[in-house]
Design a protein around this motif. Structure first.
Motif, PDB file in Angstrom:
ATOM      1  N   SER A 130       0.828  -1.200   0.000  1.00  0.00           N
ATOM      2  CA  SER A 130       0.000   0.000   0.000  1.00  0.00           C
ATOM      3  C   SER A 130       0.858   1.244   0.000  1.00  0.00           C
ATOM      4  N   SER A 131       0.247   2.370  -0.376  1.00  0.00           N
ATOM      5  CA  SER A 131       0.977   3.630  -0.419  1.00  0.00           C
ATOM      6  C   SER A 131       1.444   4.032   0.963  1.00  0.00           C
ATOM      7  N   ALA A 132       0.662   3.715   2.003  1.00  0.00           N
ATOM      8  CA  ALA A 132       1.056   4.095   3.354  1.00  0.00           C
ATOM      9  C   ALA A 132       2.320   3.379   3.778  1.00  0.00           C
ATOM     10  N   MET A 133       2.557   2.193   3.212  1.00  0.00           N
ATOM     11  CA  MET A 133       3.728   1.434   3.598  1.00  0.00           C
ATOM     12  C   MET A 133       5.005   2.135   3.174  1.00  0.00           C
ATOM     13  N   SER A 134       4.923   3.046   2.184  1.00  0.00           N
ATOM     14  CA  SER A 134       6.110   3.742   1.728  1.00  0.00           C
ATOM     15  C   SER A 134       6.672   4.659   2.801  1.00  0.00           C
ATOM     16  N   THR A 135       5.876   4.999   3.841  1.00  0.00           N
ATOM     17  CA  THR A 135       6.350   5.850   4.914  1.00  0.00           C
ATOM     18  C   THR A 135       7.065   5.040   5.987  1.00  0.00           C
ATOM     19  N   SER A 186       8.409   9.937  12.758  1.00  0.00           N
ATOM     20  CA  SER A 186       7.261   9.316  13.422  1.00  0.00           C
ATOM     21  C   SER A 186       5.998  10.135  13.218  1.00  0.00           C
ATOM     22  N   ALA A 187       6.124  11.486  13.225  1.00  0.00           N
ATOM     23  CA  ALA A 187       4.961  12.335  13.006  1.00  0.00           C
ATOM     24  C   ALA A 187       4.464  12.213  11.572  1.00  0.00           C
ATOM     25  N   ARG A 188       5.381  12.162  10.611  1.00  0.00           N
ATOM     26  CA  ARG A 188       4.970  11.992   9.210  1.00  0.00           C
ATOM     27  C   ARG A 188       4.257  10.661   9.016  1.00  0.00           C
ATOM     28  N   THR A 189       4.788   9.626   9.670  1.00  0.00           N
ATOM     29  CA  THR A 189       4.161   8.306   9.564  1.00  0.00           C
ATOM     30  C   THR A 189       2.766   8.314  10.167  1.00  0.00           C
ATOM     31  N   ALA A 190       2.630   8.938  11.339  1.00  0.00           N
ATOM     32  CA  ALA A 190       1.326   9.000  11.997  1.00  0.00           C
ATOM     33  C   ALA A 190       0.318   9.767  11.157  1.00  0.00           C
ATOM     34  N   ALA A 191       0.741  10.893  10.578  1.00  0.00           N
ATOM     35  CA  ALA A 191      -0.159  11.694   9.748  1.00  0.00           C
ATOM     36  C   ALA A 191      -0.570  10.921   8.500  1.00  0.00           C
ATOM     37  N   ALA A 192       0.379  10.202   7.894  1.00  0.00           N
ATOM     38  CA  ALA A 192       0.054   9.406   6.703  1.00  0.00           C
ATOM     39  C   ALA A 192      -0.936   8.311   7.038  1.00  0.00           C
ATOM     40  N   LYS A 193      -0.772   7.689   8.216  1.00  0.00           N
ATOM     41  CA  LYS A 193      -1.707   6.653   8.642  1.00  0.00           C
ATOM     42  C   LYS A 193      -3.105   7.231   8.824  1.00  0.00           C
ATOM     43  N   LYS A 194      -3.188   8.395   9.466  1.00  0.00           N
ATOM     44  CA  LYS A 194      -4.496   9.033   9.655  1.00  0.00           C
ATOM     45  C   LYS A 194      -5.162   9.292   8.305  1.00  0.00           C
ATOM     46  N   GLY A 201     -14.185   9.580   8.185  1.00  0.00           N
ATOM     47  CA  GLY A 201     -13.226  10.175   7.266  1.00  0.00           C
ATOM     48  C   GLY A 201     -12.874  11.597   7.664  1.00  0.00           C
ATOM     49  N   ARG A 202     -13.900  12.375   8.032  1.00  0.00           N
ATOM     50  CA  ARG A 202     -13.658  13.763   8.434  1.00  0.00           C
ATOM     51  C   ARG A 202     -12.819  13.822   9.704  1.00  0.00           C
ATOM     52  N   ARG A 203     -13.132  12.958  10.660  1.00  0.00           N
ATOM     53  CA  ARG A 203     -12.415  12.981  11.927  1.00  0.00           C
ATOM     54  C   ARG A 203     -10.934  12.673  11.736  1.00  0.00           C
ATOM     55  N   PHE A 204     -10.641  11.679  10.899  1.00  0.00           N
ATOM     56  CA  PHE A 204      -9.246  11.294  10.733  1.00  0.00           C
ATOM     57  C   PHE A 204      -8.460  12.302   9.892  1.00  0.00           C
ATOM     58  N   LEU A 205      -9.142  12.984   8.972  1.00  0.00           N
ATOM     59  CA  LEU A 205      -8.457  14.061   8.254  1.00  0.00           C
ATOM     60  C   LEU A 205      -8.091  15.192   9.208  1.00  0.00           C
ATOM     61  N   LEU A 206      -9.007  15.515  10.123  1.00  0.00           N
ATOM     62  CA  LEU A 206      -8.716  16.556  11.104  1.00  0.00           C
ATOM     63  C   LEU A 206      -7.562  16.150  12.009  1.00  0.00           C
ATOM     64  N   GLU A 207      -7.534  14.879  12.391  1.00  0.00           N
ATOM     65  CA  GLU A 207      -6.444  14.408  13.251  1.00  0.00           C
ATOM     66  C   GLU A 207      -5.112  14.449  12.523  1.00  0.00           C
ATOM     67  N   ALA A 208      -5.130  14.131  11.217  1.00  0.00           N
ATOM     68  CA  ALA A 208      -3.912  14.225  10.436  1.00  0.00           C
ATOM     69  C   ALA A 208      -3.406  15.667  10.388  1.00  0.00           C
ATOM     70  N   LEU A 209      -4.336  16.612  10.200  1.00  0.00           N
ATOM     71  CA  LEU A 209      -3.951  18.023  10.162  1.00  0.00           C
ATOM     72  C   LEU A 209      -3.428  18.493  11.521  1.00  0.00           C
ATOM     73  N   GLN A 210      -4.016  17.961  12.610  1.00  0.00           N
ATOM     74  CA  GLN A 210      -3.526  18.323  13.932  1.00  0.00           C
ATOM     75  C   GLN A 210      -2.057  17.901  14.096  1.00  0.00           C
ATOM     76  N   ILE A 211      -1.738  16.727  13.621  1.00  0.00           N
ATOM     77  CA  ILE A 211      -0.355  16.245  13.715  1.00  0.00           C
ATOM     78  C   ILE A 211       0.574  17.156  12.913  1.00  0.00           C
ATOM     79  N   LEU A 212       0.138  17.515  11.702  1.00  0.00           N
ATOM     80  CA  LEU A 212       0.982  18.344  10.834  1.00  0.00           C
ATOM     81  C   LEU A 212       1.170  19.757  11.392  1.00  0.00           C
ATOM     82  N   ASP A 213       0.170  20.246  12.146  1.00  0.00           N
ATOM     83  CA  ASP A 213       0.234  21.616  12.684  1.00  0.00           C
ATOM     84  C   ASP A 213       0.843  21.708  14.083  1.00  0.00           C
ATOM     85  N   SER A 214       1.203  20.560  14.673  1.00  0.00           N
ATOM     86  CA  SER A 214       1.629  20.568  16.071  1.00  0.00           C
ATOM     87  C   SER A 214       3.137  20.551  16.227  1.00  0.00           C
ATOM     88  N   ARG A 215       3.843  21.101  15.253  1.00  0.00           N
ATOM     89  CA  ARG A 215       5.308  21.127  15.363  1.00  0.00           C
ATOM     90  C   ARG A 215       5.752  22.138  16.406  1.00  0.00           C
TER      91      ARG A 215
END
Length: 281
Positions: free
Chosen positions: A14-19, A243-251, A267-281
């Motif tokens: 899968s594409s997620a496995m590339s991370t 690890s953060a990139r991997t978590a966001a890709a999984k979400k 779907g909406r919830r997990f997209l928001l969670e992915a964005l939270q990870i990307l914005d929490s640097r």
């Protein structure tokens, strides 16, 4: 060697496995191979071959480390030894039949209203087995097997999410073609209750499922969730860790799977969670 006995072209997964690193990608497949070596040696062999392809692809992509090189040589040795002792003339049929039996057993139990924590593992393993069948198709599953693999992962994550939140497991979503798929699988793939129990008794030591899992369709995220996201710190900090990139890709993958099967809230919830990870640097 006969063509069917040669190691097939590298399978991407899968594409997620590339991370993930190659060594991490193969861990669950090799764990299943060890569990099944005694009872299903042909299936165990092809799980190792699939893992070998992932390790080789990782090496070509520059992921080579002493650990991954040692693992590659170990898996290669076991695969070569197995080719000398196993009858692989019907290897593809054996592997696909086993994968379908695992999927059908999990799906039948689920649709009988008996889904539980064991069902989560059954669907997880079904997805693994179906993924490994890609080695017979130049790395790309045909549509029928691809659909079953995607559904197995989606349902596994959905059940996992309900168990994690302590809520009743929602019934499986209706899917077009269920009747035709069941008829095509044939009764020979059903397996006896004793066979199913013996098979899944070996999964007690299985690695944890990829966290977290998608939500069930009828259990939408709390209304406060978007507010929490809106208050997340703005982007602009340092670079994201691996690890953060991997978590966001999984979400993002979970969100895609949820949407594929009509779970808009999930779907909406997990997209928001992915964005939270990307914005929490």
């Amino acid at each position: 060697l006969k063509p069917s006995h040669r190691f097939p072209p590298s399978c991407a997964g899968s594409s997620a496995m590339s991370t993930m690193t190659a060594i991490k990608k193969v861990e669950p497949f090799l764990a299943r191979a060890e569990e099944l070596t005694a009872q299903e040696p042909v299936v165990a062999h092809y799980l190792r071959v699939y893992s070998l392809n992932i390790l080789i692809k990782g090496k070509h992509a520059g992921e080579s480390t002493p650990e991954s090189d040692a693992k590659l040589m170990d898996v290669l040795g076991k695969a070569e030894d197995a080719k000398k002792s196993l009858d692989l003339s019907q290897g593809q049929e054996t592997m696909e039949s086993f994968a379908l039996r695992v999927f059908d057993g999990a799906d039948a139990k689920d649709r009988a209203g008996q889904a539980d924590a064991t069902s989560k593992k059954q669907f997880y393993v079904a997805g693994q087995m179906l993924d490994a069948c890609a080695q017979f198709y130049d790395g790309e599953l045909p549509p029928d097997l691809m659909e079953k693999a995607k559904y197995a992962k989606f349902r596994c994550m959905q059940i996992h999410d309900c168990l994690r939140r302590g809520v009743p497991i929602d019934p499986p979503p209706a899917r077009e073609g269920d009747a035709a798929a069941a008829a095509g699988a044939g009764s020979s793939l059903a397996g006896s209750p004793d066979e199913e129990a013996a098979l899944y008794a070996t999964l007690s030591a299985a690695p944890p499922l990829p966290p977290p899992a998608p939500s069930a369709p009828l259990l939408a995220a709390p209304a406060a969730a978007p507010v929490v996201y809106a208050a997340a710190p703005p982007a602009g900090g340092g670079p994201l860790s691996q690890s953060a990139r991997t978590a966001a890709a999984k979400k993002a993958e979970f969100a895609s799977s949820a949407l594929d099967f009509g779970d808009v809230a999930g779907g909406r919830r997990f997209l928001l969670e992915a964005l939270q990870i990307l914005d929490s640097r």
